[in-house]
Design a protein around this motif. Structure first.
Motif, PDB file in Angstrom:
ATOM      1  N   VAL A  12     112.397  21.808  64.582  1.00 49.47           N
ATOM      2  CA  VAL A  12     111.956  22.797  65.571  1.00 49.47           C
ATOM      3  C   VAL A  12     112.260  22.297  66.983  1.00 49.47           C
ATOM      4  O   VAL A  12     112.773  23.037  67.837  1.00 49.47           O
ATOM      5  N   SER A  13     111.963  21.020  67.236  1.00 52.79           N
ATOM      6  CA  SER A  13     112.234  20.429  68.542  1.00 52.79           C
ATOM      7  C   SER A  13     113.725  20.473  68.862  1.00 52.79           C
ATOM      8  O   SER A  13     114.122  20.757  70.002  1.00 52.79           O
ATOM      9  N   ALA A  14     114.557  20.194  67.864  1.00 55.62           N
ATOM     10  CA  ALA A  14     116.005  20.196  68.070  1.00 55.62           C
ATOM     11  C   ALA A  14     116.503  21.591  68.427  1.00 55.62           C
ATOM     12  O   ALA A  14     117.272  21.768  69.386  1.00 55.62           O
ATOM     13  N   VAL A  15     116.066  22.589  67.677  1.00 51.42           N
ATOM     14  CA  VAL A  15     116.524  23.961  67.912  1.00 51.42           C
ATOM     15  C   VAL A  15     116.092  24.442  69.291  1.00 51.42           C
ATOM     16  O   VAL A  15     116.885  25.007  70.059  1.00 51.42           O
ATOM     17  N   VAL A  16     114.818  24.215  69.626  1.00 54.98           N
ATOM     18  CA  VAL A  16     114.317  24.656  70.937  1.00 54.98           C
ATOM     19  C   VAL A  16     115.048  23.930  72.065  1.00 54.98           C
ATOM     20  O   VAL A  16     115.467  24.539  73.051  1.00 54.98           O
ATOM     21  N   GLY A  17     115.223  22.617  71.899  1.00 53.27           N
ATOM     22  CA  GLY A  17     115.861  21.829  72.949  1.00 53.27           C
ATOM     23  C   GLY A  17     117.288  22.252  73.239  1.00 53.27           C
ATOM     24  O   GLY A  17     117.727  22.245  74.397  1.00 53.27           O
ATOM     25  N   TYR A  18     118.027  22.636  72.209  1.00 56.72           N
ATOM     26  CA  TYR A  18     119.412  23.043  72.408  1.00 56.72           C
ATOM     27  C   TYR A  18     119.559  24.519  72.761  1.00 56.72           C
ATOM     28  O   TYR A  18     120.574  24.918  73.338  1.00 56.72           O
ATOM     29  N   ALA A  19     118.556  25.336  72.438  1.00 60.12           N
ATOM     30  CA  ALA A  19     118.674  26.786  72.640  1.00 60.12           C
ATOM     31  C   ALA A  19     118.312  27.228  74.056  1.00 60.12           C
ATOM     32  O   ALA A  19     118.776  28.263  74.513  1.00 60.12           O
TER      33      ALA A  19
END
Length: 215
Positions: free
Chosen positions: A173-180
């Motif tokens: 979740v952190s990865a997706v939010v951080g890149y989006a």
């Protein structure tokens, strides 16, 4: 002759040391305003150099502390993998060692661009773009490593489930939010990443505390 310290107890001790260095970095950032995050993203050469020079001294201290942080978190995951002793953990450790190498390269490359700016030579756009790519790759590898460690956690107790979900679902979740999010928002989100680091270490220590030593 005293018995050797177990990998479990060693991991706990190193986790506390790693958290102490991380909190020191947070304190330096809060008191000086220096932060790594803006230099992990692309900016025009003149703006990038100005940002480096604005906090040159504190930024050097921040990167020096980050080297210690890299050494300690790598040592923690080595002890953690030795305690877990399964394929997921060994694969996660391999990925985390790659993360540490990328972290070292990142720190030294940004400091070299700071030194270049101090001599009146602007960092080139290609160098800044390379740094942004290298930093993003470092974080992506860390996400891979943490998910693999999450899969390595035995889910025999409630705390094991909590730690496993934190490392797998929480990391993704952190990865997706951080890149989006838009590029101008990313540094703000990343500046709070230390909270997740501390939470992860706290959960790992809590789980390890009640674990038997590996045999």
């Amino acid at each position: 002759m005293s018995a050797p310290v177990s990998d479990r107890k060693l991991a706990i001790a190193i986790a506390f040391a790693t958290a102490a260095v991380l909190l020191t970095m947070v304190a330096v950032g809060m008191t000086t305003g220096a932060t790594q995050e803006p230099h992990e993203h692309f900016a025009a050469p003149d703006a990038y150099a100005k940002s480096l020079l604005a906090d040159a001294g504190p930024l050097r201290l921040m990167f020096a502390l980050d080297i210690a942080f890299c050494v300690l978190y790598t040592a923690f995951f080595i002890a953690f993998a030795r305690h877990l002793r399964n394929l997921w953990a060994w694969l996660g450790l391999g990925a985390m060692i790659v993360v540490a190498v990328l972290d070292f390269v990142e720190d030294h490359h940004i400091v070299s661009m700071l030194e270049s700016a101090e001599h009146g030579i602007l960092p080139g756009a290609d160098s800044i773009m390379w740094q942004a790519t290298e930093s993003a790759t470092k974080f992506s590898m860390s996400y891979l490593s943490l998910v693999l460690f999450g899969l390595a956690i035995p889910r025999t107790r409630t705390l094991g489930w909590v730690l496993a979900i934190f490392l797998t679902v929480g990391t993704l979740v952190s990865a997706v939010v951080g890149y989006a999010v838009p590029p101008d928002v990313q540094p703000s989100i990343e500046s709070g990443r230390w909270v997740g680091f501390l939470a992860g270490f706290a959960l790992a220590v809590a789980w390890l505390w009640h674990e038997p030593d590996a045999t």
